[in-house]
Scaffold this motif. Structure first.
Motif, short mmCIF file in Angstrom:
data_model
loop_
_atom_site.label_atom_id
_atom_site.label_comp_id
_atom_site.label_asym_id
_atom_site.label_seq_id
_atom_site.Cartn_x
_atom_site.Cartn_y
_atom_site.Cartn_z
N UNK A 1 41.66 37.69 36.49
CA UNK A 1 40.62 38.69 36.72
C UNK A 1 39.98 39.01 35.38
N UNK A 2 38.69 38.70 35.25
CA UNK A 2 37.97 38.86 33.97
C UNK A 2 38.64 38.07 32.87
N UNK A 3 39.16 36.88 33.21
CA UNK A 3 39.76 36.00 32.21
C UNK A 3 41.19 36.29 31.88
N UNK A 4 41.80 37.34 32.42
CA UNK A 4 43.18 37.69 32.13
C UNK A 4 44.05 37.49 33.37
N UNK A 5 45.27 37.01 33.14
CA UNK A 5 46.17 36.76 34.26
C UNK A 5 46.68 38.08 34.83
N UNK A 6 46.58 38.21 36.14
CA UNK A 6 47.03 39.42 36.82
C UNK A 6 48.12 39.13 37.85
N UNK A 7 48.46 37.85 38.04
CA UNK A 7 49.49 37.54 39.03
C UNK A 7 49.66 36.06 39.22
N UNK A 8 50.55 35.72 40.16
CA UNK A 8 50.82 34.33 40.52
C UNK A 8 50.91 34.22 42.04
N UNK A 9 50.56 33.04 42.54
CA UNK A 9 50.74 32.74 43.96
C UNK A 9 51.36 31.35 44.08
N UNK A 10 51.92 31.09 45.24
CA UNK A 10 52.51 29.77 45.51
C UNK A 10 51.99 29.25 46.83
N UNK B 1 51.52 32.60 49.18
CA UNK B 1 52.44 33.72 49.00
C UNK B 1 52.23 34.32 47.62
N UNK B 2 52.12 35.62 47.57
CA UNK B 2 51.95 36.32 46.30
C UNK B 2 53.34 36.53 45.69
N UNK B 3 53.60 35.91 44.56
CA UNK B 3 54.90 36.01 43.91
C UNK B 3 54.90 37.00 42.75
N UNK B 4 53.74 37.39 42.29
CA UNK B 4 53.67 38.32 41.15
C UNK B 4 52.30 38.97 41.11
N UNK B 5 52.28 40.28 40.82
CA UNK B 5 51.04 40.99 40.61
C UNK B 5 50.41 41.53 41.88
N UNK B 6 49.33 42.29 41.70
CA UNK B 6 48.55 42.86 42.79
C UNK B 6 47.17 42.21 42.79
N UNK B 7 46.88 41.49 43.85
CA UNK B 7 45.64 40.73 43.93
C UNK B 7 44.53 41.56 44.58
N UNK B 8 43.30 41.22 44.22
CA UNK B 8 42.12 41.82 44.82
C UNK B 8 41.15 40.73 45.23
N UNK B 9 40.39 40.95 46.31
CA UNK B 9 39.38 39.96 46.68
C UNK B 9 38.41 39.71 45.52
N UNK B 10 38.13 38.43 45.29
CA UNK B 10 37.25 38.06 44.20
C UNK B 10 37.98 37.53 42.98
N UNK B 11 39.31 37.70 42.91
CA UNK B 11 40.07 37.17 41.79
C UNK B 11 40.02 35.64 41.79
N UNK B 12 39.99 35.05 40.61
CA UNK B 12 39.96 33.59 40.47
C UNK B 12 41.38 33.05 40.48
N UNK B 13 41.58 31.91 41.14
CA UNK B 13 42.90 31.28 41.23
C UNK B 13 42.77 29.82 40.78
#
Length: 288
Positions: free
Chosen positions: A158-167, A181-193
């Motif tokens: 999010x804005x170039x900084x890591x905010x979480x992980x998914x698998x 599956x979200x394994x770390x962090x709180x995601x928001x719509x629009x985040x880049x993966x």
């Protein structure tokens, strides 16, 4: 996909386990179709039928209305709504894998250039996140879109900084959203993966190819300045150069979880450093 918080033998009952905090995800066509959550339960193995039998207590079941594509237009339909109901007890069966050897997921250094390039281009965007924050859906662009392989860990930015992980768990049909599956962090719509690890490895392959030029540019003036009796100096310098190069490669891979530090550019540093130092040494050798 099954997640269990705690497990222990079920008293004197052989082959059974007591479970706590059970979470079962069931997928259909690459989309999350059902989620079962229970505070406690038991599990046993039915070897004849090749399945796990779960007896769950204090259960919450969530069923989802799956998105389906229109046969005429190909446009996805359905709202993807969740329907929740509770139950005191619930028994469910989950078949386990066949005994045949499954295909091993290839490591980054075993992928071809085209495969690395396709994975690097597979950049998704968070479309939706469930109310519990444990499952998200990703949207991928392209015709057809390129999806990451199952069981791949992706970084969420999010804005170039890591905010979480998914698998990832499965690959959906073309044009559909990818459930992860979200394994770390709180995601928001629009985040880049994206898969930062494959991006770093791809840059490392290019940097390794360019490093040969840097080694040559440093080696030529050293060979001119040192005599045959100083071979130990040349060997020591060669070992030092290789150690510096590989240390930056290892540093880039170690910083995969910090994409804001741009680890893909860190692997290029020794190649540019050697070329710059080599050019200066060649210039000085030419003057003398």
């Amino acid at each position: 996909l099954i997640h269990i918080g705690e497990k222990q033998p079920a008293g004197n009952t052989k082959g059974e386990l007591e479970l706590k905090e059970v979470l079962i995800h069931q997928f259909q066509g690459g989309q999350l179709a059902q989620r079962i959550r229970a505070t406690r339960g038991r599990v046993r193995v039915d070897e004849k039928e090749r399945k796990y039998v779960f007896d769950l207590f204090d259960v919450e079941v969530q069923n989802r209305e799956l998105e389906k594509s229109d046969p005429d237009t190909g446009v996805l339909g359905g709202m993807g709504r969740w329907y929740t109901f509770s139950a005191g007890e619930l028994s469910t069966e989950v078949p386990y894998g066949r005994t045949e050897k499954t295909a091993r997921r290839l490591k980054d250094n075993e992928l071809t250039f085209n495969e690395l390039w396709q994975n690097w281009q597979a950049r998704g965007q968070v479309a939706t996140v469930d109310m519990n924050g444990t499952v998200a859906e990703l949207k991928y662009a392209g015709k057809p879109p390129t999806y990451p392989a199952p069981d791949t860990v992706l970084q969420v930015l999010r804005s170039g900084k890591r905010v979480g992980k998914v698998r990832t768990t499965a690959t959906p049909d073309s044009g559909q959203l990818l459930s992860v599956l979200v394994t770390e962090g709180e995601l928001k719509p629009g985040d880049e993966v994206r898969d930062v690890g494959k991006q770093v490895h791809l840059h490392g392959q290019f940097a390794f190819s360019c490093a040969c030029l840097g080694f040559m540019m440093v080696g030529i003036p050293l060979g001119i300045q040192t005599s045959r009796r100083e071979t130990t100096v040349g060997i020591a310098v060669s070992i030092l150069l290789v150690m510096v190069f590989y240390s930056f490669l290892l540093l880039g891979h170690a910083l995969v979880d910090k994409p804001e530090w741009h680890p893909e550019w860190i692997v290029w540093f020794p190649a540019f450093l050697f070329q710059g130092v080599g050019a200066m040494m060649l210039w000085r050798a030419n003057r003398t």
